[in-house]
Structures are given as C-alpha cells and as structure tokens.
Write an enzyme that holds these catalytic residues in place. Structure first.
Site, PDB file in Angstrom:
ATOM      1  CG  HIS A 195      41.730  50.788  41.918  1.00 49.24           C
ATOM      2  ND1 HIS A 195      42.011  49.359  41.209  1.00 49.24           N
ATOM      3  CD2 HIS A 195      40.647  50.630  42.821  1.00 49.24           C
ATOM      4  CE1 HIS A 195      41.151  48.781  41.818  1.00 49.24           C
ATOM      5  NE2 HIS A 195      40.389  49.348  42.550  1.00 49.24           N
ATOM      6  CE1 TYR A 206      48.368  45.156  38.716  1.00 49.51           C
ATOM      7  CE2 TYR A 206      48.697  43.925  36.925  1.00 49.51           C
ATOM      8  CZ  TYR A 206      48.047  44.880  37.528  1.00 49.51           C
ATOM      9  OH  TYR A 206      47.406  45.656  36.756  1.00 49.51           O
ATOM     10  N   PRO A 261      47.857  41.195  28.608  1.00 49.48           N
ATOM     11  CG  PRO A 261      46.511  39.601  29.518  1.00 49.48           C
ATOM     12  CD  PRO A 261      47.250  39.682  28.375  1.00 49.48           C
ATOM     13  CE  LYS A 296      49.651  51.030  30.747  1.00 45.62           C
ATOM     14  NZ  LYS A 296      48.916  52.107  31.340  1.00 45.62           N
ATOM     15  CE1 TYR A 339      47.227  50.188  37.545  1.00 43.92           C
ATOM     16  CE2 TYR A 339      48.512  48.654  36.416  1.00 43.92           C
ATOM     17  CZ  TYR A 339      47.436  48.847  37.013  1.00 43.92           C
ATOM     18  OH  TYR A 339      46.538  48.175  37.276  1.00 43.92           O
TER      19      TYR A 339
HETATM   20  C1  PHB Z   1      41.098  43.001  34.706  1.00 48.39           C
HETATM   21  O1  PHB Z   1      40.309  43.420  35.445  1.00 48.39           O
HETATM   22  O2  PHB Z   1      40.518  42.115  33.800  1.00 48.39           O
HETATM   23  C2  PHB Z   1      42.546  43.288  34.554  1.00 48.39           C
HETATM   24  C3  PHB Z   1      42.908  44.390  35.517  1.00 48.39           C
HETATM   25  C4  PHB Z   1      44.258  44.499  35.454  1.00 48.39           C
HETATM   26  C5  PHB Z   1      45.283  43.996  34.616  1.00 48.39           C
HETATM   27  C6  PHB Z   1      44.622  43.069  33.836  1.00 48.39           C
HETATM   28  C7  PHB Z   1      43.317  42.653  33.644  1.00 48.39           C
HETATM   29  O3  PHB Z   1      46.607  44.402  34.472  1.00 48.39           O
END
Ligand code: PHB
Ligand code: APR
Length: 404
Positions: A72, A202, A294, A298, A386
């Site tokens: 990504h 997000y 989450p 991280k 990130y």
């Molecule tokens: C996930 O794919 O479980 C995931 C991806 C990004 C995040 C949190 C969880 O910020």
C-alpha cells in the site's frame, strides 16, 4: 536440558526471535503453553511496516510476504462524509506498508522453525521462570505428566500481555503505565473482495469509528467501534454491514461487497507499557511489555522492533563479546515503544467517538482532520509514523548500539 536463550511464547515475537538467533548460531528453545494450531487460529492484525518485512527476510521467511502481501502506497481517511487519500509513499520519500495477516507471519515463522528442526515445546503447562536475577536462570514446565527443566543464559519473555514473565518480576522492580479506552472494536472477517485493495480506510463518523482492511484480494477484515460492554451476539451480519456502510462515504458504502462472516469478535482497546523491559537475565519483548490500541497497526510491528533490538543484543553478547546491547536494550526499545504508543493514542483519539465529549469533540476531530488533509506537515507526520519510525534514532545511547 541446557540452551543459551530460553524463549517463552511462540507468537510472532518468540518465533521471530528464535529465527534471528538461529541464523546467528545462538541456541534457543521456545516454550509455548498452547498448541501450534491454537496459536495459528488467532485472528490478529495485518499491516507490516517495511522494517518488519525486512526482518522477516533477515529471518529467512521473506518470500511469501513478497508474493502474497499487498503493498500500500497510501491510506484513506473518511470524515464529514468525504474520503481523502494520504500519499504515504510520496510523503515519506518512498516508504510503504504491506497488508499481510499476522496469522500468515506466524505460519511462515513456524514452518521455518520446524524445517530447521529447532526445539519448540507446545502445550507446556505451569511454565515458571526462575533465578533470572542470577547468572543461571532456569525455566520449568510440565508436559506429558513430567516436570522439565531448562537451564540457560537468558530468558526472553515473549509471552504476551497475559504471560508469566512480566508477572514473575518483583512488584517493586516494575512500573506499569495504562490507559483503557471507553469503547471496543467489533471485528469481522469475511471471504468477500476488499472494498479497498490499495489502502486501509479509516472512518471518523458521528456514529463511531470504522475501518476497512484486507487479508488478501478475496478476504476482507472490517471493524466498527462499539460500546465497551457490547456483545457479539447482538450483532447479526446484516446489522454489521449496515452499520459499517453508514460510517463510510456514499461511494464506498455503495461499492462494498458483503457476505457471511467467518469470524466475528469484540476486542477492548488499551495502551500499556511496562518499564523497564529487562530484569537481570530476563528480557521482555512484544505484548509482554506493551500494548497499543490497534488503530495505528503498531502491535506486531513493535514486537518486531523489540525483537530486532533484543536479537542484536544477544548477538553482541555471544559473538562480539560485548554487553552494550544487553545493557541498552530496555532504553532503546522503550524509546521506540513510547513513540508508537503516542501515535496509536493520537490516531485513536482523532478517529473515535468518546462518550463524554460527543458534540464539541466531534467538531474538533473534524476540524483536525480537515487541517490534516490540507497540511503537508501534519500529513507527513501521520505518514512517517504510519510506515514506521527508524530503528536507529538517537536516544542518548552509545552511537554504535542497534546499528547492526
Ligand atoms: C487489520 O487489518 O486488522 C488492521 C489494519 C489496520 C489497522 C488495524 C487493523 O490500523
Ligand atoms: N507460558 C508459555 N507461553 C505463554 C504463556 C506462558 N505462561 N503465556 C502466554 N504464552 C504464549 C501465548 O499462548 C502466545 O502464543 O505466548 C504467546 C504470546 O504471543 P502474542 O500474545 O501474540 O504476543 P507477541 O508474540 O508479542 O505478538 C504481538 O500479537 O497479540 C498480537 O496485537 C499483538 O500484533 C501483536 C502481536
């Protein structure tokens, strides 16, 4: 039996440490209380920093993430009903993240350990760690009705938040910092094509946070913020899909492919750090020492960076005959842990609905998000955190440490 490093826990931390030590010719054993299938059955995160991908390659398990992982170059933020792309690749001079499930990371590491014939004890009961304040630590465990003893030079506590290692540290020797968030995440895994395959999405909405992720081009991972006391039984698949779509922009909601969930669960969110991360000849790594919400993806990546510092420390000890790495491990690891804790707290605070500041808080969040997507400086700050901050930043330690 006798070994150089006894590793407690066969999650990503323990398995990655075992591989890096093996590659350096350092004997190690992993002692795990669950079965291998149980460990593999855990549904966890799925975004790898480049540092983590590089460490998997260094450990000899970098092939499948290269072929099956999805790179990504950006992430997308949804707020006030609109979606905005953050060009992570451009803002960080070419850095990226890779979507690749933790289950697959664990599987790759397990397979490599098994292929190398390295000792791993699964289903070990009543594991205890002893005498780590002496030069001769001892691990004991029960299996097949017998008590077994492992004498070693060092113990690596890779046994997660609920493990025995941190719990075995004398109370006065450890300081714990914790923040529990007033909500949870309801997560769904479904074998449907991800609504976004080029970026994690997000979403901040007045109804709460939503997240769109993936495990592969045919398997999606989605989350919605839910009340901390919510029950998964209260969420039918239809209710979940409707709620997730309400939190996204209209275009993405329209395009979303829904289907039956193959896994559905609610997880609490917390920030937690234990200091220090070394107690004599016992070292903590990964979730045994810290937990992040989450939101910033991280958890796995911090476990990987701890393991990089710790494996370097053991290599310094055995190969370079230097104690610098061991003596500096806790300070170096904690410096990076706290930067990730800050980022994870910041992104969680920005994206979620907080019960006590709903109206004003929502407007401030929308103002900050509007500022962020229009400010190169703030977007760059988000992007560089990130993709993962460097391993070797100056924390006031001797300059040669950690730069292996
Ligand atoms: C996930 O794919 O479980 C995931 C991806 C990004 C995040 C949190 C969880 O910020
Ligand atoms: N004895 C032996 N093994 C134990 C004990 C014990 N007393 N207690 C726990 N374990 C094992 C657990 O069964 C688990 O397999 O230690 C392992 C710890 O693995 P994780 O909890 O996955 O922690 P870690 O390896 O540090 O990986 C961190 O996993 O939970 C996610 O979000 C987290 O992505 C992060 C990553």
């Amino acid at each position: 039996m006798r070994t150089q490093v006894a590793i407690i826990g066969a999650g990503p931390s323990g398995l990655l440490l075992g591989q890096l030590l093996h590659k350096a010719g350092i004997d190690n054993i992993i002692i795990e209380r669950q079965s291998g299938d149980y460990v593999l059955g855990r549904i966890r995160a799925g975004i790898l920093e480049q540092i983590t991908v590089d460490l998997l390659a260094e450990a000899g398990v970098g092939e499948r993430v290269k072929t099956d992982g999805t790179v990504h170059h950006s992430i997308e933020l949804v707020f006030s009903g609109k979606r905005h792309a953050i060009d992570v690749h451009g803002l960080t001079g070419g850095k990226v993240v890779t979507a690749y499930g933790q289950t697959e990371v664990t599987r790759d590491l397990m397979d490599a350990r098994s292929a190398a014939g390295l000792p791993t004890v699964y289903s070990a009961a009543n594991v205890t760690v002893n005498d780590f304040d002496t030069d001769h630590p001892v691990v004991r465990y029960e299996k097949d009705g017998q008590t077994h003893e492992v004498t070693c030079d060092f113990i690596a506590g890779c046994d997660g938040f609920h493990g025995v290692c941190r719990a075995s540290v004398p109370e006065g020797a450890i300081t714990e910092y914790e923040k529990v968030y007033p909500f949870g995440w309801l997560g769904v895994l479904a074998d449907v094509p991800p609504v976004s395959t080029h970026a994690i999405v997000y979403a901040n909405s007045e109804r709460g946070f939503g997240l769109c992720s993936m495990r592969s081009l045919t398997r999606s991972r989605y989350y919605v913020q839910c009340p901390i006391d919510d029950k998964v039984e209260a969420w039918s698949d239809d209710r979940f899909w409707d709620e997730l779509r309400r939190r996204l922009d209209p275009d993405m909601a329209e395009r979303m492919v829904t289907g039956p969930s193959i896994e559905k669960s609610i997880a609490p969110l917390r920030s937690f750090v234990a200091e220090p991360m070394r107690f004599g000849r016992l070292f903590l790594a990964g979730d045994a020492a810290h937990i992040v919400p989450p939101t910033g993806a991280k958890g796995l990546n911090l476990a990987a960076s701890d393991v990089k510092y710790l494996s370097s420390a053991f290599i310094d000890h055995y190969i370079e005959k230097s104690s610098a790495g061991i003596d500096n491990y806790s300070q170096q690891a904690l410096a990076r842990v706290w930067r990730a804790e800050r980022f994870s707290w910041w992104l969680t605070s920005l994206m979620h609905q907080f019960p006590d500041t709903a109206g004003f808080g929502q407007k401030v969040q929308e103002a900050e998000l509007d500022y962020l997507v229009n400010s190169e400086a703030l977007s760059r700050s988000l992007a560089e955190n990130y993709v993962g901050l460097p391993l070797d930043f100056d924390v006031g330690l001797p300059l040669d440490f950690g730069r292996r």
